[in-house]
Design a protein around this motif. Structure first.
Motif, PDB file in Angstrom:
ATOM      1  N   PHE A 135     -12.307   0.404   5.528  1.00 28.48           N
ATOM      2  CA  PHE A 135     -11.195   0.017   6.331  1.00 28.48           C
ATOM      3  C   PHE A 135     -11.417  -1.020   7.498  1.00 28.48           C
ATOM      4  N   GLU A 136     -10.714  -1.909   7.629  1.00 27.62           N
ATOM      5  CA  GLU A 136     -10.846  -2.937   8.548  1.00 27.62           C
ATOM      6  C   GLU A 136      -9.469  -3.326   9.214  1.00 27.62           C
ATOM      7  N   PHE A 147      -7.156   3.599  16.954  1.00 21.30           N
ATOM      8  CA  PHE A 147      -7.243   2.085  16.867  1.00 21.30           C
ATOM      9  C   PHE A 147      -8.337   1.854  16.184  1.00 21.30           C
ATOM     10  N   THR A 148      -8.573   1.994  14.729  1.00 25.82           N
ATOM     11  CA  THR A 148      -9.905   1.482  14.290  1.00 25.82           C
ATOM     12  C   THR A 148     -10.047   0.237  13.712  1.00 25.82           C
ATOM     13  N   THR A 149     -11.159  -0.270  14.105  1.00 23.47           N
ATOM     14  CA  THR A 149     -11.523  -1.906  13.767  1.00 23.47           C
ATOM     15  C   THR A 149     -12.307  -1.905  12.608  1.00 23.47           C
ATOM     16  N   TYR A 185      -7.699  -1.937   3.454  1.00 23.83           N
ATOM     17  CA  TYR A 185      -8.145  -0.989   2.718  1.00 23.83           C
ATOM     18  C   TYR A 185      -8.923  -1.579   1.407  1.00 23.83           C
ATOM     19  N   GLN A 186     -10.006  -1.220   1.591  1.00 22.29           N
ATOM     20  CA  GLN A 186     -11.049  -2.031   0.598  1.00 22.29           C
ATOM     21  C   GLN A 186     -12.082  -0.929  -0.192  1.00 22.29           C
ATOM     22  N   VAL A 187     -12.141  -1.394  -1.459  1.00 19.86           N
ATOM     23  CA  VAL A 187     -13.244  -0.700  -2.303  1.00 19.86           C
ATOM     24  C   VAL A 187     -14.181  -1.745  -2.771  1.00 19.86           C
ATOM     25  N   LYS A 188     -15.276  -1.603  -2.361  1.00 22.55           N
ATOM     26  CA  LYS A 188     -16.535  -2.383  -2.457  1.00 22.55           C
ATOM     27  C   LYS A 188     -17.458  -1.970  -3.728  1.00 22.55           C
TER      28      LYS A 188
END
Length: 914
Positions: free
Chosen positions: A241-242, A895-897, A275-278
Motif C-alpha cells: 500500500f502507498e 496515516f500510512t505512506t 493498493y498494489q499486488v506486485k
C-alpha cells in the motif's frame, strides 16, 4: 510478528548466558595462538596468507577466520568469512552484512536485501569494491546493488570503518570489500557445488538455485585456476500500500458548515492512495573465475573476471483512488478528526470521510530491470628485494541496463464512484459504490474507459577503468619496523543515462474511450488469493488489466498516428545525461610496528575532473499578456550543453593499535574522507515555471557541486580469545560538511526576479555512536554472537529555504543482532535475529514537510545442515520466520505512506564437495 519481541528477548537471554559462562570456559582451556599473517588492504588482489586459507570449515571456522582478520587488520573493520568454498553464511550478501555491527540494509519488494547503510549513512555515502576495484553499477547513482552478485562467489566480505591512505577514497560511511576465492590457498583439484529449491509462501512457487566452483593447481603448484557458475531464480509476490501527494486540507472542526483555516484548522489528507499486488521473476546467471601464476616467492600475477546477468521484470496491479479528482479536496463530507501535530494550523488527522463523484482508477504498472555487469582485472605483485615490493593493478568494468520505454504505467476505470475512507492501521479501508448502486469492484470489461498511459524507461551504462602502481619498502629504526608505502592511481568513469517517456501520457484522459467501443478484452485473472495487505471493498480484488491490451484499444480507437504523437515513448533529451569523471592522485603511508604496538599514518591526494553533458533550453524573451499578469515565453531550441568542474582533496589518516597482551588491544583512528555527489545530482537539466508566482526556475542538477567531506574519530577496545572467541566495544564520531541540499535563491532573468531552486553543498551533520559485539563457541558445540549499535545523528538541513534541525534520514538509533549457534559432528544450526529501531525514512515526505517514519522491525532466520559424509551435506534455510513487515507513516500509524508485509521463504538443498 507478535512473537518477535519474545523471541528476541529469549535469544538475548541465551546469548547473555553464553557471554557470562565463556570467561570461565576460557580460563579452563589452554591458549591456542591464532594464525599469523599480514592483513590485506582493498587496493589490489591480496596475497594469500594464513588468514585466507579455508582449513576449518563450517560456522566455527568462519568465526575463527573473521576474528583473526579483524585482529590483524591495519584499521577498524569487521569481516564475514565463508564457511567453506561456495558456502557463505547467507544466500544474499546484504542479508549477511546486516549482521555486522553498524550495518543496516534496504530491501527490495519481496524482502531481499539490496543496499547497505554503514554507521547511519545510507548507500550513497558508502563504497563497494570487488577484489580491490570499484565496480560499475546499474543505478543512476554510485551506490552498488548487492542483489546482482551471488554470495556463493565470495570467500569473505570486509567492512572497513576507518580508512587508511592506501585505500580507495569515496566513502564517508564505510568501504565494503568483496573478495573472491584464490586457488593458491588450497593446492590440488577441488570441487564444491550445491543445488536447492526455493519456495516462496507469497507466490506459492518453487524455483531452483544451483552453483559450483572448481579449482586446480598445476606445474608444482605454481599455476592456479578456478571458475564458478551460479544460477538463481525466484518467483515473488508482494502486496503493498502507498499514498502519494499527501497534504492538509481545511476542515470544519466546529461543525458550523464553514471551513476556515484559522478557526477550524487543517487536517492531514491522504491525497492519492494505491493498493498494489506486485509479481515478478528474479533470475540471475553469474560467472566468476581467475588464473594465478606464482613461479616463485617473489612474483605473483593474477587475472580475474566476473560476469552477472540479472533480470527482474515486475508487474503491479493496483486499485487507486485520487481524492483530488474533481476538486475532491474541497468536497469531502462526514469527516472525523483526530489530533495531529503538523505545526501551525495543521493540527488534525482526517480519520474518515465520504466523497462522491470520484473515478474508480485501475492501474497496471511494469518495471523492467535487466542488468549485464562484468569486470576484468589484472594484478601483479613483485618482491624486487627482501625489502621492496611493487604492485601493479589494472581493471575495467561495465554495467549496462537498457530500457528504451519497456516499462509503463497505465490507469483505466469509470467515473462517478462514491467512496467511504477510514484511516485504519496499517492500511486504510475504502468502499466504493457506483451511481447504479453496484460495488465499484463489479465493473465489467466493456464499461472500463482509458485514461492515463505512459510507456517509459531509463537506460544506463556505466564504464569504469582504473589502474594503480603501489610500492612498499621495509626498513628498521632500531627495534621499530617500518613499511613505507606510496603509489599513483588513475580512474576514469563514464555514466550515460537516457530517459524515455511519453510526450503527454494524457492523450486519452477522462475515461471516455471504453474497451467495449474498441472490442478489446483487457481484464486478466487477478493474482491468487486476492489482495492480502488490507481491506478493499470487502472483496479484496478488482479487475486486473493487461496494459498491452489497453495500448491496442487506444490504437484501434484513435489510430496509430495519434497514439504515437501522445503516448509512444521517445527519448527525453533534457532528462538524459552523460557524466565523465576522472580521478587521479597519489598517496604516502608509513606503517610502524613495535613490540606491543603498530600503526600507520598517511595522506592521500586526489583530484576529481568531471564534464557534465546534456541538453537544455534558454529563455529568450518574455512577452506580457494584455490584461494579465502572465507572460508568453519564447525558448530556444533544445541544445546540447556541457559544463566542466574540478576539485582537489587532501585526505590524512592515522590508525594506531596498542596490545596490552596477546588477547586485548586498543585501536584509535582519525581521518578525513569524501563522498562525491551522485551522478543524478550532476546533470544540467533546467525547467521554467513562467506564470507561477513568483516565477520559478528548477535546476535538477548542478555540475559545480563539490564532494561531501567528513572528519572522523574512532576508538575500539578488542578482546580475542581462543578458537574465534572475540569481544569488542567501539565509539565513533563524524563531523560532516557539504551535504547536498535544495538551495533557494533569487535570480534576475530578462528583468524579472525568478525564484531558483538548485542542488547546493550546504547542509551539515554530526554522527556519534557506540558498537559492541561478542562471539563464543563452547566445546559442546553450542555458541552464539551478539552485537549492538547505537547511532545518534543531528543534521542542519534546508527545507524550502529555511534551516531546520533534524536527524539524518534512514538512521535507526538502535540495532541489535543475535545468533544462537550449534555445530558438532554432522549437525550445524543457526538461528539469527536482526532488529532495527524505528527511523525517519524521509524528513520532509509527510504532509506540509512533516517526517515519514518507518516502524521498528526484526527479522528471524534459520539455517541448518546435516553432513552425511565428507562429500555430501543436506541443508535447510528459512527466511523471515515471523513474517515481518515494513510500515512507514506520517507521524500517526493510521496515516500510512507505505506498507509491505514480507512472506516466509524456504530453501532445501544439498551440497557436494571433493
Amino acid at each position: 510478528m507478535s512473537e518477535t519481541p519474545k523471541l528476541a528477548a529469549l535469544a538475548a537471554a541465551c546469548l547473555l548466558g553464553i557471554a557470562s559462562m565463556s570467561q570461565r570456559a576460557h580460563a579452563q582451556n589452554a591458549p591456542v595462538e591464532a594464525a599469523a599473517g599480514k592483513a590485506t588492504e582493498p587496493n589490489a588482489v591480496p596475497e594469500v596468507t594464513d588468514l585466507d586459507r579455508i582449513e576449518v570449515v563450517g560456522i566455527r571456522g568462519s568465526l575463527e577466520r573473521s576474528s583473526d582478520r579483524k585482529k590483524e587488520e591495519k584499521s577498524i573493520s569487521d569481516t564475514i568469512s565463508a564457511e567453506d568454498v561456495g558456502k557463505f553464511p547467507d544466500a544474499n550478501i546484504a542479508d549477511a552484512l546486516q549482521r555486522v555491527t553498524g550495518v543496516q540494509i534496504t530491501r527490495t519488494s519481496g524482502g531481499e536485501g539490496r543496499f547497505v547503510s554503514i554507521r547511519g549513512l545510507n548507500s550513497q555515502f558508502n563504497l563497494a569494491t570487488f577484489n580491490g576495484r570499484v565496480l560499475a553499477t546499474d543505478n543512476a547513482g554510485r551506490d552498488f546493488s548487492f542483489d546482482v552478485m551471488p554470495a556463493e562467489a565470495l570467500s569473505r566480505v570486509t567492512v572497513y570503518k576507518s580508512p587508511t591512505a592506501s585505500q580507495i577514497e569515496g566513502s564517508i560511511g564505510g568501504l565494503v570489500e568483496l573478495s573472491t576465492f584464490d586457488p593458491m590457498s588450497r593446492p590440488g583439484l577441488h570441487f564444491n557445488g550445491s543445488f536447492s529449491g526455493l519456495y516462496d509462501e507469497a507466490s506459492s512457487d518453487t524455483t531452483p538455485r544451483l552453483g559450483f566452483v572448481a579449482s586446480n593447481t598445476f606445474k608444482d603448484n605454481t599455476v592456479g585456476v578456478f571458475g564458478g557458475l551460479y544460477y538463481y531464480k525466484r518467483k515473488w509476490r508482494s502486496d503493498t500500500f502507498e499514498s502519494f501527494a499527501r497534504s492538509t486540507e481545511t476542515t470544519d472542526s466546529n461543525g458550523d458548515g464553514v471551513r476556515n483555516d484559522r478557526v477550524d484548522g487543517r487536517g492531514a489528507f491522504p491525497g492519492i492512495i494505491s493498493y498494489q499486488v506486485k509479481t515478478g521473476d528474479r533470475e540471475r546467471l553469474s560467472w566468476v573465475g581467475g588464473l594465478t601464476w606464482e613461479p616463485n616467492d617473489r612474483l605473483k600475477s593474477t587475472v580475474d573476471a566476473f560476469y552477472s546477468r540479472y533480470d527482474t521484470p515486475e508487474t503491479s496491479y493496483s486499485y487507486n483512488v485520487n481524492f483530488y479528482s474533481n476538486d475532491g479536496w474541497g468536497r469531502f463530507a462526514n469527516a472525523t478528526l483526530a489530533p495531529w501535530n503538523g505545526g501551525g494550523v495543521n493540527r488534525y488527522l482526517i480519520t474518515s470521510f465520504d466523497l462522491d463523484n470520484t473515478p474508480l482508477e485501475i492501474g497496471t504498472d511494469s518495471k523492467e530491470r535487466k542488468v549485464d555487469l562484468y569486470q576484468l582485472g589484472w594484478n601483479t605483485r613483485f618482491h624486487a628485494t627482501d625489502k621492496l615490493t611493487a604492485v601493479f593493478d589494472l581493471a575495467y568494468s561495465v554495467a549496462d541496463r537498457p530500457n528504451s520505454g519497456k516499462s509503463y504505467f497505465t490507469v483505466a476505470g469509470v467515473n462517478g464512484g462514491r467512496y467511504r475512507y477510514e484511516a485504519t492501521s496499517p492500511v486504510p479501508s475504502v468502499t466504493c459504490v457506483l451511481p447504479d448502486a453496484r460495488s465499484c469492484l463489479d465493473v465489467g470489461n466493456d464499461e472500463i474507459g482509458l485514461h492515463f498511459m505512459e510507456p517509459k524507461g531509463e537506460s544506463t551504462r556505466d564504464e569504469a577503468f582504473s589502474t594503480r602502481v603501489d610500492l612498499d619498502y621495509t626498513t628498521y629504526f632500531g627495534d621499530v619496523m617500518a613499511v613505507l608505502e606510496g603509489g599513483l592511481f588513475y580512474s576514469s568513469r563514464q555514466k550515460d543515462k537516457q530517459y524515455y517517456a511519453s510526450p503527454s501520457g494524457c492523450g486519452y484522459c477522462g475515461f471516455g474511450d471504453t474497451l467495449g467501443e474498441a472490442g478489446i478484452d483487457a481484464v486478466v485473472p487477478f493474482p491468487d488469493g486476492g489482495y492480502r495487505a488490507g481491506l478493499v471493498g470487502g472483496r479484496n480484488r478488482w479487475p486486473a488489466l493487461d496494459a498491452n491490451a489497453l495500448f491496442a484499444a487506444a490504437i484501434k480507437l484513435r489510430g496509430q498516428d495519434y497514439f504515437n504523437a501522445t503516448i509512444a515513448p521517445r527519448l527525453q533529451q533534457r532528462s538524459s545525461s552523460q557524466i565523465e569523471e576522472d580521478q587521479y592522485g597519489t598517496y604516502l603511508q608509513a606503517n610502524f610496528s613495535g613490540d606491543r604496538w603498530d600503526g600507520n599514518v598517511g595522506v592521500r591526494y586526489v583530484r576529481t575532473d568531471l564534464v557534465s553533458k546534456g541538453h537544455t533550453q534558454e529563455l529568450l524573451a518574455l512577452v506580457p499578456i494584455p490584461n494579465s499578469t502572465n507572460y508568453t515565453p519564447t525558448f530556444s531550441d533544445v541544445r546540447p550543453v556541457d559544463v566542466d568542474h574540478n576539485y582537489d582533496d587532501w585526505l590524512p589518516s592515522a590508525n594506531f593499535t596498542y596490545r596490552f597482551n596477546d588477547h586485548l588491544q586498543l585501536r584509535a583512528a582519525a581521518s578525513r574522507a569524501i563522498t562525491r555527489p551522485t551522478f543524478l545530482q550532476l546533470g544540467v537539466d533546467v525547467n521554467y515555471e513562467i506564470n507561477s508566482y513568483p516565477p520559478r526556475v528548477t535546476r535538477n542538477g548542478n555540475p559545480k557541486l563539490e564532494a561531501i567531506r567528513s572528519d572522523a574519530f574512532d576508538l575500539s577496545l578488542e578482546w580475542y580469545g581462543d578458537e574465534g572467541a572475540a569481544a569488542s566495544v567501539a565509539a565513533f564520531y563524524k563531523n560532516i560538511d557539504g551535504f547536498i541540499t535544495s538551495g533557494l535563491f533569487p535570480e534576475t532573468i530578462l528583468g524579472q526576479t525568478f525564484q531558483v531552486t538548485a542542488p547546493l553543498n550546504g547542509d551539515t551533520a554530526k554522527l556519534k555512536g557506540l558498537e559492541a559485539a561478542y562471539q563464543y563457541m563452547f566445546p559442546s558445540g553450542f555458541g552464539g554472537q551478539i552485537n549492538y549499535t547505537y547511532v545518534d545523528s543531528k543534521a542542519e538541513v534546508t527545507i524550502n529555504g529555511a534551516r531546520k534541525t533534524t536527524t539524518l534520514d534512514g538512521v535507526s538509533r538502535n540495532t541489535l543482532n543475535l545468533q544462537a549457534i550449534y555445530e558438532k559432528g554432522p549437525i550445524a544450526a543457526r538461528l539469527s535475529y536482526s532488529y532495527r529501531d524505528k527511523y525517519v525514512a524521509c524528513s520532509v515526505c509527510g504532509p506540509v514537510n512533516t517526517p515519514a517514519t518507518t516502524a521498528a522491525s526484526g527479522f528471524l532466520d534459520f539455517s541448518g545442515s546435516y553432513q552425511f559424509n565428507d562429500a555430501v551435506t543436506a541443508f535447510l534455510q528459512i527466511y523471515n520466520i515471523t513474517e515481518e513487515e515494513e510500515h512507514t507513516y506520517a507521524m500517526d500509524k493510521r496515516f500510512t505512506t507505505f506498507y509491505e508485509p514480507y512472506a516466509r521463504r524456504f530453501e532445501l538443498g544439498v551440497r557436494v564437495a571433493f
